[in-house]
Design a protein around this motif. Structure first.
Motif, short mmCIF file in Angstrom:
data_model
loop_
_atom_site.label_atom_id
_atom_site.label_comp_id
_atom_site.label_asym_id
_atom_site.label_seq_id
_atom_site.Cartn_x
_atom_site.Cartn_y
_atom_site.Cartn_z
N LEU A 1 72.56 159.63 9.83
CA LEU A 1 73.35 160.72 9.27
C LEU A 1 74.70 160.18 8.79
CD1 LEU A 1 72.87 163.64 11.86
CD2 LEU A 1 71.34 162.88 10.02
N ARG B 1 69.58 169.78 15.00
CA ARG B 1 68.17 169.57 14.63
C ARG B 1 67.83 168.09 14.61
NH1 ARG B 1 68.38 171.27 9.79
NH2 ARG B 1 68.40 173.46 10.44
N ALA B 2 68.75 167.27 14.08
CA ALA B 2 68.51 165.82 14.00
C ALA B 2 68.39 165.21 15.39
CB ALA B 2 69.64 165.15 13.23
N PHE C 1 76.33 166.95 6.75
CA PHE C 1 75.48 167.75 7.62
C PHE C 1 76.29 168.88 8.27
CE2 PHE C 1 77.06 164.12 10.04
CZ PHE C 1 77.63 164.71 11.15
N ASP D 1 65.04 166.13 16.71
CA ASP D 1 63.98 165.41 16.00
C ASP D 1 63.88 163.97 16.49
OD1 ASP D 1 63.22 167.56 14.51
OD2 ASP D 1 64.27 166.96 12.68
N VAL D 2 65.02 163.29 16.59
CA VAL D 2 65.01 161.89 17.00
C VAL D 2 64.49 161.77 18.44
CG1 VAL D 2 66.49 159.91 17.53
CG2 VAL D 2 66.80 161.14 15.39
N LEU E 1 70.34 157.68 17.13
CA LEU E 1 70.60 158.31 15.84
C LEU E 1 71.91 157.76 15.32
CD1 LEU E 1 70.15 160.50 13.63
CD2 LEU E 1 71.30 162.12 15.15
N ARG F 1 60.83 161.98 15.53
CA ARG F 1 60.78 162.33 14.11
C ARG F 1 62.05 161.83 13.43
NH1 ARG F 1 58.92 167.12 16.63
NH2 ARG F 1 61.02 168.03 16.50
N GLY G 1 67.06 157.57 13.04
CA GLY G 1 67.58 158.41 11.98
C GLY G 1 68.96 157.93 11.56
N HIS H 1 65.16 161.34 10.85
CA HIS H 1 66.02 162.33 10.22
C HIS H 1 67.11 161.62 9.44
CE1 HIS H 1 66.95 166.75 10.40
NE2 HIS H 1 68.02 166.29 9.80
N THR I 1 70.33 162.10 6.24
CA THR I 1 71.07 162.91 5.29
C THR I 1 70.80 162.37 3.89
OG1 THR I 1 73.02 161.55 5.74
CG2 THR I 1 72.90 163.68 6.85
N ASP J 1 72.39 171.15 11.33
CA ASP J 1 71.68 169.91 10.94
C ASP J 1 71.77 168.86 12.04
OD1 ASP J 1 71.03 170.94 8.43
OD2 ASP J 1 72.84 170.13 7.49
#
Length: 228
Positions: A101, A113-114, A106, A117-118, A78, A122, A99, A124, A126, A110
């Motif tokens: 950010l 969650r990121a 964030f 997700d990663v 990420l 998934r 992702g 993610h 910003t 956030d």
């Protein structure tokens, strides 16, 4: 519950400490290592086997973008950085980042969650990163949309006998991507990309990238040799 193991790579010790504190608010996360540059991040990743890597873009020595292709082979990455340029966001994603950010955009929730997700595959982003990527995609796709208006282009896959994967790769070649970028985009090895390109060049009766692109975009006729 097994803790989700995180490695933080950022050259600023204050940023590293701040991120570690934010992640400490989640009971299912543990910061297992902190690195000051890409080289140290790779070494510590091999040693600690984190579940997710938080990676800055600009660091002295080996920067995040240079380390990214190696790190993504070991764990999901990420990007977490101040860099918000569209070309940087795009390159990071092409090289395998899960992702992106941008600092200041964030909340602690956030971030947590990121990371989750990663870890689960998934993506993610910003707001600034998503907007930059969208603007870059719109700009880079404009020439292809214009080319697509020519009827010759619509029939190329049939005329040249390319498979669906070869069509995908030829489109990426025409967009200006390198073999490494194509490999990252298609989630295949560079060797596999080269094998596809060799078959594509044979079917397009082309000896170079520029000649293949000209044939593919309908600006050269079969039997007419190009240069490049």
């Amino acid at each position: 519950m097994t803790a989700l193991r995180v490695l933080i790579a950022d050259d600023n010790p204050v940023v590293r400490a701040g991120l570690a504190s934010l992640l400490a608010t989640a009971r299912d996360m543990e910061v297992v290592a902190q690195a000051a540059d890409g080289r140290e991040a790779l070494s510590l990743t091999r040693r600690h086997a984190p579940d997710v890597i938080l990676l800055d873009v600009r660091m002295p020595g080996v920067d995040g973008i240079s380390a990214l292709p190696h790190l993504v082979q070991l764990a999901p990455v990420l990007m977490l950085t101040y860099s918000r340029e569209a070309e940087v966001v795009r390159e990071a994603l092409l090289l395998g980042a899960g992702g992106y950010l941008v600092h200041g955009e964030f909340t602690p929730e956030d971030l947590v969650r990121a990371v989750r997700d990663v870890r689960e595959g998934r993506a993610h982003f910003t707001t600034t990163a998503a907007s930059a990527l969208l603007a870059d995609l719109r700009t880079s796709s404009q020439p292809q949309r214009n080319v697509g208006r020519f009827p010759e282009r619509l029939h190329n896959s049939v005329d040249f006998g390319l498979s669906s994967r070869e069509v995908e790769i030829m489109d990426l070649i025409a967009s200006g991507m390198s073999n490494q970028q194509i490999a990252a985009t298609c989630f295949i090895s560079e060797k596999t990309v080269k094998n596809h390109i060799n078959r594509i060049f044979a079917k397009l009766q082309s000896a170079s990238r520029s000649e293949a692109i000209a044939r593919w975009l309908g600006t050269a006729r079969p039997g007419v040799s190009g240069h490049g």
